[in-house]
Scaffold this motif. Structure first.
Motif, PDB file in Angstrom:
ATOM      1  N   ASN A 195      -2.611 -38.323  31.143  1.00 45.94           N
ATOM      2  CA  ASN A 195      -1.638 -37.257  31.415  1.00 45.94           C
ATOM      3  C   ASN A 195      -2.324 -36.000  31.914  1.00 45.94           C
ATOM      4  OD1 ASN A 195       0.947 -38.373  30.826  1.00 45.94           O
ATOM      5  ND2 ASN A 195       0.447 -38.343  28.664  1.00 45.94           N
ATOM      6  N   GLN A 246       5.740 -39.290  24.587  1.00 45.69           N
ATOM      7  CA  GLN A 246       5.582 -40.558  25.298  1.00 45.69           C
ATOM      8  C   GLN A 246       5.270 -41.697  24.337  1.00 45.69           C
ATOM      9  OE1 GLN A 246       2.508 -39.576  28.158  1.00 45.69           O
ATOM     10  NE2 GLN A 246       3.956 -39.703  29.853  1.00 45.69           N
ATOM     11  N   GLN A 280       5.822 -40.329  35.457  1.00 53.41           N
ATOM     12  CA  GLN A 280       5.576 -39.994  34.048  1.00 53.41           C
ATOM     13  C   GLN A 280       5.907 -41.168  33.126  1.00 53.41           C
ATOM     14  OE1 GLN A 280       4.264 -37.369  32.615  1.00 53.41           O
ATOM     15  NE2 GLN A 280       4.065 -35.974  34.338  1.00 53.41           N
TER      16      GLN A 280
END
Length: 434
Positions: A143, A349, A127
């Protein structure tokens, strides 16, 4: 100019290798865990041991914040390769024990927990690597692909694992999984992930403990990230458990559907999740945190026809009308749930510094994972209590989604643009001193 283009091409290739490695590794792990559970069932003949082992193997996933701290401290490519090799070694060790007739239920449980523990360390590294391998404009889509692979593996594992176990046997399944882990590890050797070595003044245990403390403090201080974590946890508490617990009960017990209709219905629910993950790139460009509540209101509106499909009047018309209306409502709800989840995590993110990314993502994922079993317990009690009025839990879910939409709107009502953060630069400087 040419160098930049080469760099972009290199990163695109690295992401493709990462994605292919994910497919092989996640599917191999899911297949093996399910196959081992079936083997334990054959050894003991007890369904409770089968269920307990499968559940226990998920507990180490709560340790993912430790994996996040490791992912931020060390070279992520090396970590991904090491974890795949470690899985391969665990599989090899179990294969030797199986050949020596020492594969007891306890040993099976230990192997499953070890594989799950490795996965808890593995996923944060993946991730945290994604934002470094793709352009920011394609981060949601990337993602979505990674999450889609995870959902597909979880859907395929019980079906494919059961077939392979029944036709080829456990030993062949173990060998196949070991080869999958080895192949994934070799492939990941060719990935290029940017890495800057950070200074380490204390021993590794103290360093990781301090890093985790920094990660928790950062999440607590960054209100935008804290809000995102709350939204992710609420979705896992309100919506996800309804499908996990309520789906089988509604299709099998309430609607009295046949084996075929039950299988098709559960497959459609799972495929809707995957479809949502793969179409996130289409919707992400128009999504904003400040208007996220509208998506939640749409989900709430879709719950009404779902609830109607569970009323005595609708059920009295026969299985098919209620069945079709239920799935027609569930498909867009499951898609929207996946799209929202990926969008929220992608926003985190984008605004989290690289040296904190692994810890922050792992913390959010762990909190969301904790919320899911709590929701499952609540829905289990509700469906047991209102077994003759199954529309009532659905109506409660409708009310909960309206409340969540209101909370989300309040969260972001003063947000002018989606990239707004809580003085991130100042907070980042303070934590970098650690």
């Amino acid at each position: 100019m040419i160098q930049n283009q080469a760099k972009k091409a290199l990163f695109a290739r690295s992401f493709q290798l990462l994605l292919l490695g994910q497919i092989i590794s996640i599917l191999g792990s899911a297949l093996l865990r399910f196959g081992l559970s079936l083997y334990a069932l054959d050894l003991t003949g007890r369904a409770d041991i089968f269920g307990t082992l499968y559940a226990l193997s998920s507990i180490p996933l709560l340790l993912s914040p430790i994996g996040g701290a490791i992912a931020d401290r060390f070279n992520r490519r090396h970590l991904i390769v090491i974890f795949d090799f470690a899985s391969c070694m665990v599989v090899l060790g179990f294969m030797l024990l199986l050949a020596a007739d020492h594969a007891t239920v306890v040993v099976i449980g230990i192997v499953m927990v070890l594989l799950s523990l490795i996965s808890a360390m593995y996923q944060p590294a993946v991730q945290a690597s994604i934002p470094l391998l793709v352009q920011e404009s394609r981060l949601e889509q990337a993602n979505g692909m990674v999450n889609g692979i995870g959902a597909l593996a979880q859907m395929a594992a019980p079906v494919l694992g059961g077939i392979l176990y029944g036709v080829l046997g456990l030993q062949t399944l173990i060998i196949g999984s070991g080869i999958a882990f080895l192949l994934s590890a070799v492939m990941q050797l060719f990935i290029k992930i940017p890495f800057v070595q950070r200074e380490q003044k204390r021993n590794i245990v103290a360093t990781l403990a301090a890093d985790m403390k920094v990660g928790f403090a950062y999440v607590a201080q960054q209100r935008s990230i804290l809000k995102a974590m709350i939204i992710a946890a609420l979705l896992n508490f309100i919506l996800t458990p309804f499908f996990v617990v309520g789906g089988p009960i509604i299709l099998r017990v309430t609607m009295q559907s046949s084996d075929t209709l039950y299988g098709v219905g559960m497959g459609i629910v799972e495929c809707s999740t995957i479809l949502g993950a793969l179409t996130i790139g289409i919707f992400a460009k128009k999504m904003r945190m400040s208007t996220l509540y509208r998506w939640l209101l749409i989900i709430a509106a879709l719950i009404l026809p779902l609830s109607m499909s569970l009323t005595p009047w609708m059920l009295g018309l026969g299985c098919y009308p209620a069945y079709v209306l239920f799935l027609a409502s569930v498909v867009p709800i499951a898609m929207a749930l996946t799209i929202i989840s990926i969008f929220v995590l992608t926003r985190v993110q984008k605004q989290t510094p690289n040296d904190l990314l692994g810890k922050v993502m792992a913390i959010i994922m762990a909190v969301a994972q904790i919320a899911a079993p709590v929701g499952q317990i609540v829905y289990g009690k509700l469906f047991e209590t209102f077994s003759l009025q199954v529309y009532f839990p659905a109506l409660l879910m409708f009310g909960a989604m309206l409340l969540m939409a209101w909370v989300t709107k309040r969260f972001y009502q003063n947000q002018i643009e989606e990239g707004q953060e809580d003085a991130r630069e100042n907070v980042e400087k303070r934590y970098r001193k650690e």
